[in-house]
Design a protein around this motif. Structure first.
Motif, mmCIF file in Angstrom:
data_model
loop_
_atom_site.group_PDB
_atom_site.id
_atom_site.type_symbol
_atom_site.label_atom_id
_atom_site.label_comp_id
_atom_site.label_asym_id
_atom_site.label_seq_id
_atom_site.Cartn_x
_atom_site.Cartn_y
_atom_site.Cartn_z
ATOM 1 N N ARG A 1 9.050 8.371 -6.254
ATOM 2 C CA ARG A 1 7.638 7.554 -6.353
ATOM 3 C C ARG A 1 8.293 6.419 -7.300
ATOM 4 O O ARG A 1 7.625 5.404 -7.074
ATOM 5 N N VAL A 2 9.138 6.598 -8.357
ATOM 6 C CA VAL A 2 9.331 5.350 -9.148
ATOM 7 C C VAL A 2 10.328 4.494 -8.078
ATOM 8 O O VAL A 2 9.851 3.293 -8.117
ATOM 9 N N LYS A 3 11.160 4.951 -7.548
ATOM 10 C CA LYS A 3 11.823 3.883 -6.390
ATOM 11 C C LYS A 3 10.910 3.209 -5.440
ATOM 12 O O LYS A 3 11.231 2.107 -5.208
ATOM 13 N N ALA A 4 9.888 3.960 -5.075
ATOM 14 C CA ALA A 4 9.096 3.251 -3.942
ATOM 15 C C ALA A 4 8.456 2.269 -4.657
ATOM 16 O O ALA A 4 8.202 1.290 -3.952
ATOM 17 N N TYR B 1 8.351 -1.700 -3.253
ATOM 18 C CA TYR B 1 7.464 -2.235 -2.768
ATOM 19 C C TYR B 1 7.340 -3.596 -3.733
ATOM 20 O O TYR B 1 6.875 -4.779 -3.021
ATOM 21 N N ALA B 2 7.444 -3.937 -5.106
ATOM 22 C CA ALA B 2 7.531 -4.851 -5.884
ATOM 23 C C ALA B 2 8.390 -5.834 -5.391
ATOM 24 O O ALA B 2 7.965 -6.955 -5.411
ATOM 25 N N MET B 3 9.734 -5.394 -5.199
ATOM 26 C CA MET B 3 10.554 -6.283 -4.878
ATOM 27 C C MET B 3 10.458 -7.094 -3.574
ATOM 28 O O MET B 3 10.584 -8.246 -3.134
ATOM 29 N N ILE B 4 9.941 -6.408 -2.603
ATOM 30 C CA ILE B 4 9.690 -6.970 -1.229
ATOM 31 C C ILE B 4 8.440 -8.029 -1.251
ATOM 32 O O ILE B 4 8.887 -9.127 -0.749
ATOM 33 N N ALA B 5 7.516 -7.865 -2.026
ATOM 34 C CA ALA B 5 6.318 -8.548 -2.349
ATOM 35 C C ALA B 5 6.741 -9.818 -2.964
ATOM 36 O O ALA B 5 6.634 -11.081 -2.841
ATOM 37 N N ASN C 1 -0.952 7.600 -2.855
ATOM 38 C CA ASN C 1 -0.244 6.849 -1.954
ATOM 39 C C ASN C 1 0.367 5.465 -2.776
ATOM 40 O O ASN C 1 -0.232 4.836 -3.248
ATOM 41 N N ILE C 2 1.704 5.501 -2.667
ATOM 42 C CA ILE C 2 2.336 4.251 -3.654
ATOM 43 C C ILE C 2 1.874 3.016 -3.100
ATOM 44 O O ILE C 2 1.725 2.184 -3.847
ATOM 45 N N ASN C 3 1.850 2.766 -1.787
ATOM 46 C CA ASN C 3 1.413 1.404 -1.318
ATOM 47 C C ASN C 3 -0.003 1.271 -1.754
ATOM 48 O O ASN C 3 -0.212 0.086 -2.162
ATOM 49 N N GLN C 4 -0.862 2.256 -1.620
ATOM 50 C CA GLN C 4 -2.280 1.814 -2.180
ATOM 51 C C GLN C 4 -2.388 1.748 -3.431
ATOM 52 O O GLN C 4 -3.196 0.696 -4.174
ATOM 53 N N LEU C 5 -1.268 2.399 -4.466
ATOM 54 C CA LEU C 5 -1.431 2.118 -5.768
ATOM 55 C C LEU C 5 -1.026 0.762 -6.059
ATOM 56 O O LEU C 5 -1.236 0.373 -7.090
ATOM 57 N N MET C 6 0.054 0.388 -5.575
ATOM 58 C CA MET C 6 0.546 -0.924 -5.738
ATOM 59 C C MET C 6 -0.456 -2.140 -5.596
ATOM 60 O O MET C 6 -0.612 -2.806 -6.296
#
Length: 454
Positions: free
Chosen positions: A321-324, A328-332, A16-21
């Motif tokens: 997945r790259v875009k996701a 996430y990095a941009m929002i945070a 999961n991208i969110n969990q990986l981030m």
């Protein structure tokens, strides 16, 4: 050479991208903040024990720390990105060479920087803008901290290689342990034993040596692949790829170092023509730069946390997945930047007071510096996250260009031009203008890349 994972079962490809981030970004943020604490800790203790001249001395020495970081990022991020891209593409035979070549260059260039600094210490510090009354303190500090350059470089650069192995927590441990040692010894050496600049410098290098030992010990027992002696032998074919992908982050640090050196000299010149004198503007600049670096380290940590995800999935052609990961990095990053902007605008006097007492002029100039120089802090997340994004997907030229926009292409010319009209305050006005221009440039470049990525 064998790997313990392949492309299809690697968590970077399926998790999961969110969990990986969260897994990669949180330890990266902590590691970057800890790196910033190294410099801030010395400034805090020196400012309270030595005073304004001590604060100015640490600012004069700061470009050398930036040079260490530049080398570390060149071969740390470059090696990690190359490794992840090749592992994502299933080329596990080539991947360890990028790790080994990076380790060799990190250690070798760290030793060269130490020797060069010790040989040319006086002219180097004068070139960095040191006033005559600050130079003796700066020499005391740098002559000792230079010993730690190889250890600092392998800690920062090695941290990226460790993160590429799927062990971001270990990177965090390496940095955190050294910072804790540094802070404890700073309190002992500077406040208790009253060793001043020498004590702060000794505390710094002891912490760096311990962190480097942990990083090297992990690299000897890499999990994903085995690093052998043949991988450590520098080879042009691997170094070119490493340097191409690490160039953006390296140039960003070199750009910051160049701006810092020019700013010190400009503040020294225009400060002498103002009511503030030479030392006060340089001391305030150092505090603002390092407090800003603490906030900026969160943004950089987010970008570095997204790097393994972006690199691996781009190599595996999983572009959604790259875009996701980028999103996430941009929002945070945007959220953190807005919070930092509010703090800098509302509490500049309180932030300055943490670094010791000063005159009325010191707090007046420092508060103005905070508010104007950090006026566009809310937008400063865009350029570093986007620069790392381009590097992560193998677009080294775009990443390098973007890393130069804010500091070199926009800020530096404005710093020289605006003071001719507004005096010393013109140096500060240059920053928010450059920040806004860099934000727009990054947004346009990323929008174009996202549309082309199918």
């Amino acid at each position: 050479m064998t790997t313990t994972q392949n492309t299809t079962d690697n968590p970077l490809a399926t998790g999961n991208i969110n969990q990986l981030m969260i897994k990669f970004a949180v330890p990266s943020i902590i590691a970057m903040m800890v790196s910033a604490v190294y410099n801030i800790a010395d400034q805090l203790f020196i400012g309270n024990a030595v005073g304004t001249l001590g604060n100015a001395a640490t600012n004069i020495a700061f470009p050398l720390s930036m040079m260490c970081t530049a080398i570390a990022l060149m071969f740390g991020i470059g090696g990690a990105s190359s490794f992840n891209l090749h592992m994502g593409a299933g080329e596990s035979q080539k991947a360890p060479y990028f790790l080994g070549n990076s380790i060799t260059m990190l250690l070798g260039l760290g030793a060269i920087l130490f020797i060069g600094t010790e040989l040319f210490l006086d002219p180097m510090l004068k070139c960095f803008g040191s006033p005559d009354n600050v130079l003796p303190l700066a020499k005391q500090y740098v002559s000792i901290t230079a010993i730690g350059f190889p250890f600092l470089i392998i800690t920062i650069g090695g941290g990226h290689l460790i993160r590429a192995d799927g062990s971001p927590k270990m990177t965090m441990i390496c940095n955190l342990s050294g910072a804790i040692i540094n802070i404890v010894l700073d309190a002992l050496f500077v406040l208790v034993l009253r060793w001043g600049m020498v004590g702060a410098a000794l505390a710094t290098i002891i912490g760096q040596i311990f962190s480097a030992f942990l990083a090297l010990n992990y690299l000897r027992h890499y999990r994903t692949v085995t690093i052998e002696k043949k991988h450590l032998r520098p080879q042009t074919i691997y170094l070119k790829r490493i340097m191409a992908l690490g160039m953006a982050s390296c140039f960003n640090q070199i750009a910051m170092m160049t701006v810092q050196i020019c700013m010190n000299n400009l503040l020294k010149h225009y400060g002498s023509l103002s009511q503030y004198g030479e030392a006060i503007p340089i001391a305030c600049a150092g505090i603002v730069m390092k407090v800003g670096q603490l906030y900026f380290s969160i943004v950089i940590g987010l970008s570095q946390g997204s790097q393994p995800i972006e690199s691996f999935n781009y190599g595996a052609r999983q572009y959604k997945r790259v875009k996701a990961a980028y999103r996430y990095a941009m929002i945070a990053g945007g959220t953190v930047s807005v919070i930092a902007f509010v703090i800098f605008q509302l509490f500049p006097h309180q932030l300055l007071a943490l670094f010791g007492n000063g005159s009325k002029e010191y707090f007046e100039f420092g508060s103005f510096y905070f508010r104007i120089f950090m006026l566009m802090a809310w937008a400063n997340f865009m350029q570093p996250i986007s620069s790392t994004f381009f590097t992560s997907i193998g677009k080294a030229n775009k990443g390098t260009f973007l890393s130069l926009t804010r500091q070199i292409i926009f800020l530096l010319p404005l710093m020289f031009f605006l003071p001719t009209i507004f005096g010393i305050k013109g140096i500060l006005y240059a920053a928010p203008i450059a920040d806004g221009m860099a934000f727009v440039t990054a947004a346009v470049m990323v929008w174009s890349e996202m549309r082309a990525m199918k």
